[in-house]
Design a protein around this motif. Structure first.
Motif, PDB file in Angstrom:
ATOM      1  N   THR A   1       0.845  -1.190   0.000  1.00 29.03           N
ATOM      2  CA  THR A   1       0.000   0.000   0.000  1.00 29.03           C
ATOM      3  C   THR A   1       0.879   1.239   0.000  1.00 29.03           C
ATOM      4  O   THR A   1       1.678   1.450   0.926  1.00 29.03           O
ATOM      5  CB  THR A   1      -0.925   0.023   1.228  1.00 29.03           C
ATOM      6  N   SER A   2       0.731   2.022  -1.042  1.00 33.49           N
ATOM      7  CA  SER A   2       1.489   3.280  -1.159  1.00 33.49           C
ATOM      8  C   SER A   2       0.555   4.437  -0.838  1.00 33.49           C
ATOM      9  O   SER A   2      -0.592   4.467  -1.316  1.00 33.49           O
ATOM     10  CB  SER A   2       2.053   3.441  -2.577  1.00 33.49           C
ATOM     11  N   VAL A   3       1.031   5.346  -0.024  1.00 34.27           N
ATOM     12  CA  VAL A   3       0.224   6.495   0.386  1.00 34.27           C
ATOM     13  C   VAL A   3       0.794   7.758  -0.237  1.00 34.27           C
ATOM     14  O   VAL A   3       2.002   8.001  -0.190  1.00 34.27           O
ATOM     15  CB  VAL A   3       0.193   6.625   1.923  1.00 34.27           C
ATOM     16  N   TYR A   4      -0.089   8.572  -0.836  1.00 34.27           N
ATOM     17  CA  TYR A   4       0.332   9.794  -1.519  1.00 34.27           C
ATOM     18  C   TYR A   4      -0.393  10.998  -0.928  1.00 34.27           C
ATOM     19  O   TYR A   4      -1.579  10.925  -0.591  1.00 34.27           O
ATOM     20  CB  TYR A   4       0.011   9.712  -3.019  1.00 34.27           C
ATOM     21  N   HIS A   5       0.330  12.069  -0.821  1.00 36.04           N
ATOM     22  CA  HIS A   5      -0.285  13.339  -0.458  1.00 36.04           C
ATOM     23  C   HIS A   5      -0.641  14.037  -1.774  1.00 36.04           C
ATOM     24  O   HIS A   5       0.236  14.439  -2.542  1.00 36.04           O
ATOM     25  CB  HIS A   5       0.689  14.187   0.367  1.00 36.04           C
ATOM     26  N   VAL A   6      -1.931  14.168  -2.036  1.00 33.75           N
ATOM     27  CA  VAL A   6      -2.401  14.698  -3.328  1.00 33.75           C
ATOM     28  C   VAL A   6      -2.979  16.092  -3.128  1.00 33.75           C
ATOM     29  O   VAL A   6      -3.839  16.309  -2.266  1.00 33.75           O
ATOM     30  CB  VAL A   6      -3.463  13.772  -3.949  1.00 33.75           C
ATOM     31  N   VAL A   7      -2.485  17.008  -3.934  1.00 35.50           N
ATOM     32  CA  VAL A   7      -2.982  18.390  -3.894  1.00 35.50           C
ATOM     33  C   VAL A   7      -3.377  18.806  -5.308  1.00 35.50           C
ATOM     34  O   VAL A   7      -2.628  18.570  -6.264  1.00 35.50           O
ATOM     35  CB  VAL A   7      -1.915  19.361  -3.347  1.00 35.50           C
ATOM     36  N   ARG A   8      -4.543  19.406  -5.410  1.00 33.42           N
ATOM     37  CA  ARG A   8      -5.004  19.914  -6.697  1.00 33.42           C
ATOM     38  C   ARG A   8      -5.579  21.319  -6.504  1.00 33.42           C
ATOM     39  O   ARG A   8      -6.286  21.588  -5.535  1.00 33.42           O
ATOM     40  CB  ARG A   8      -6.102  19.021  -7.294  1.00 33.42           C
ATOM     41  N   GLU A   9      -5.276  22.179  -7.454  1.00 32.46           N
ATOM     42  CA  GLU A   9      -5.896  23.504  -7.515  1.00 32.46           C
ATOM     43  C   GLU A   9      -6.378  23.724  -8.939  1.00 32.46           C
ATOM     44  O   GLU A   9      -5.685  23.357  -9.898  1.00 32.46           O
ATOM     45  CB  GLU A   9      -4.911  24.601  -7.102  1.00 32.46           C
ATOM     46  N   MET A  10      -7.543  24.309  -9.061  1.00 34.87           N
ATOM     47  CA  MET A  10      -8.141  24.466 -10.389  1.00 34.87           C
ATOM     48  C   MET A  10      -8.777  25.843 -10.519  1.00 34.87           C
ATOM     49  O   MET A  10      -9.445  26.328  -9.600  1.00 34.87           O
ATOM     50  CB  MET A  10      -9.216  23.385 -10.615  1.00 34.87           C
ATOM     51  N   ASP A  11      -8.550  26.476 -11.668  1.00 40.66           N
ATOM     52  CA  ASP A  11      -9.241  27.714 -12.032  1.00 40.66           C
ATOM     53  C   ASP A  11      -9.973  27.454 -13.344  1.00 40.66           C
ATOM     54  O   ASP A  11      -9.372  26.969 -14.318  1.00 40.66           O
ATOM     55  CB  ASP A  11      -8.257  28.872 -12.220  1.00 40.66           C
ATOM     56  N   ALA A  12     -11.248  27.769 -13.368  1.00 41.63           N
ATOM     57  CA  ALA A  12     -12.034  27.531 -14.581  1.00 41.63           C
ATOM     58  C   ALA A  12     -13.061  28.644 -14.754  1.00 41.63           C
ATOM     59  O   ALA A  12     -13.555  29.206 -13.775  1.00 41.63           O
ATOM     60  CB  ALA A  12     -12.744  26.174 -14.507  1.00 41.63           C
ATOM     61  N   ALA A  13     -13.342  28.942 -16.006  1.00 41.16           N
ATOM     62  CA  ALA A  13     -14.356  29.946 -16.331  1.00 41.16           C
ATOM     63  C   ALA A  13     -15.547  29.249 -16.969  1.00 41.16           C
ATOM     64  O   ALA A  13     -15.391  28.405 -17.858  1.00 41.16           O
ATOM     65  CB  ALA A  13     -13.783  31.000 -17.271  1.00 41.16           C
ATOM     66  N   PHE A  14     -16.745  29.582 -16.507  1.00 43.36           N
ATOM     67  CA  PHE A  14     -17.983  29.067 -17.078  1.00 43.36           C
ATOM     68  C   PHE A  14     -18.762  30.240 -17.664  1.00 43.36           C
ATOM     69  O   PHE A  14     -19.114  31.185 -16.949  1.00 43.36           O
ATOM     70  CB  PHE A  14     -18.821  28.363 -16.005  1.00 43.36           C
ATOM     71  N   ASP A  15     -19.004  30.175 -18.961  1.00 41.96           N
ATOM     72  CA  ASP A  15     -19.668  31.284 -19.643  1.00 41.96           C
ATOM     73  C   ASP A  15     -21.080  30.909 -20.086  1.00 41.96           C
ATOM     74  O   ASP A  15     -21.312  29.820 -20.622  1.00 41.96           O
ATOM     75  CB  ASP A  15     -18.869  31.710 -20.881  1.00 41.96           C
TER      76      ASP A  15
END
Length: 326
Positions: free
Chosen positions: A159-173
């Motif tokens: 079992t491998s453990v990962y520290h996962v970080v995500r950041e997202m910028d999105a435009a909805f028109d």
């Protein structure tokens, strides 16, 4: 207001197949002239006939002279649409689409496809709010990948453990939400998608020849529907980037939305209301793409008759086979 042909004085209307203003009386194109601003909504500006107009009606047809009237006070000031999608599909084209789509409906009433019924179909500009958003998504958590293998007579698990970080910028028109109480929200959602490339700055000429309503639900009151849709889509986009893990445990997970604009627009819809045994069957057709939403009524008598016919045929075939065998 009313648009009259400068050549013959007839009522000029917008013709979807040509994409131009058209006079059906003398066949002139782009010969319209705006005449007579409509003062109030109770009397036809063309013939003086009394009009029965709803509280939110912005365009209608006079039952006496058949002129298409646009009510100035309901397309001006705070009710001026920012954008409009002009009709692209004609009534005749929609009639053919309905017949083609439901031609296999053998249990439908005989007059469902008749010209007399289909001619009652009305083209209508439905008010919509189009929302623009900036979305910021974030995810911070622990994710695992589990690998299992067998070596000799032993099974191993890693079992491998990962520290996962995500950041997202999105435009909805231009997220659409209908602003008309008389139109079912679920049906209007099914009208999508519209081709926004055809959006234009509002021109009252496009309404001549059709019915219309101004918005009766303001942008702030209807925003919750758009915000819910955008939040779901943004969250789905964020989580699609976190794949291939056996398990996930979030410490921080969310989407923040900031509304940047809300535009008032008119979208084209053909409405066909068929009445059968005191029940209304309403069909809505996207006036730009021709997408149809609605279910054809089924006559119980036809179903029984069809079943009896099929049973009779099967019985006759079995009887013939019996005589041939014996």
């Amino acid at each position: 207001m009313i648009f009259k042909c400068k050549n013959c004085g007839g009522n000029a209307v917008y013709e979807p197949s040509r994409g131009k203003m058209y006079c059906p009386y003398c066949d002139s194109l782009d010969s319209e002239e705006k005449q007579c601003e409509q003062q109030g909504v109770s009397v036809c500006v063309n013939c003086g006939g009394e009009l029965q107009i709803g509280d939110y009606t912005s365009a209608s047809q006079c039952p006496y002279c058949n002129s298409y009237i646009i009510f100035d006070e309901r397309v001006q000031g705070e009710y001026t649409p920012h954008l409009i999608l002009p009709f692209k599909v004609t009534k005749e084209a929609v009639k053919k689409m309905l017949r083609d789509k439901f031609k296999s409906s053998v249990f439908a009433p005989l007059d469902f496809f008749s010209d007399a019924k289909l001619d009652s179909m009305q083209g209508m500009y439905v008010p919509f709010w189009l929302y623009d958003y900036q979305a910021k998504g974030y995810y911070d958590g622990e994710c695992t990948k589990v690998r299992t293998w067998v070596a000799g007579d032993k099974q191993y698990t890693e079992t491998s453990v990962y520290h996962v970080v995500r950041e997202m910028d999105a435009a909805f028109d231009k997220v659409p939400v209908d602003a008309c109480e008389g139109m079912p929200d679920s049906t209007m959602d099914l009208m999508e998608p519209y081709d926004y490339k055809a959006l234009e700055a509002f021109r009252a000429e496009y309404m001549s020849g059709f019915y219309g309503e101004r918005y009766n639900q303001n942008a702030d009151d209807m925003e919750h529907r758009a915000r819910t849709r955008v939040n779901q889509d943004a969250s789905s986009m964020l989580h699609s980037s976190i794949s291939g893990y056996t398990s996930k445990r979030a410490n921080r997970d969310g989407v923040e939305l900031s509304r940047t604009e809300a535009n008032y627009a008119l979208f084209p819809v053909w409405v066909y209301n068929y009445k059968y045994k005191d029940r209304d069957y309403r069909f809505h057709v996207n006036g730009q793409t021709g997408k149809i939403v609605g279910k054809v009524p089924i006559l119980p008598g036809k179903v029984v008759g069809y079943g009896a016919t099929v049973f009779g045929l099967i019985f006759s075939i079995m009887l013939m086979l019996r005589f041939l065998i014996f």
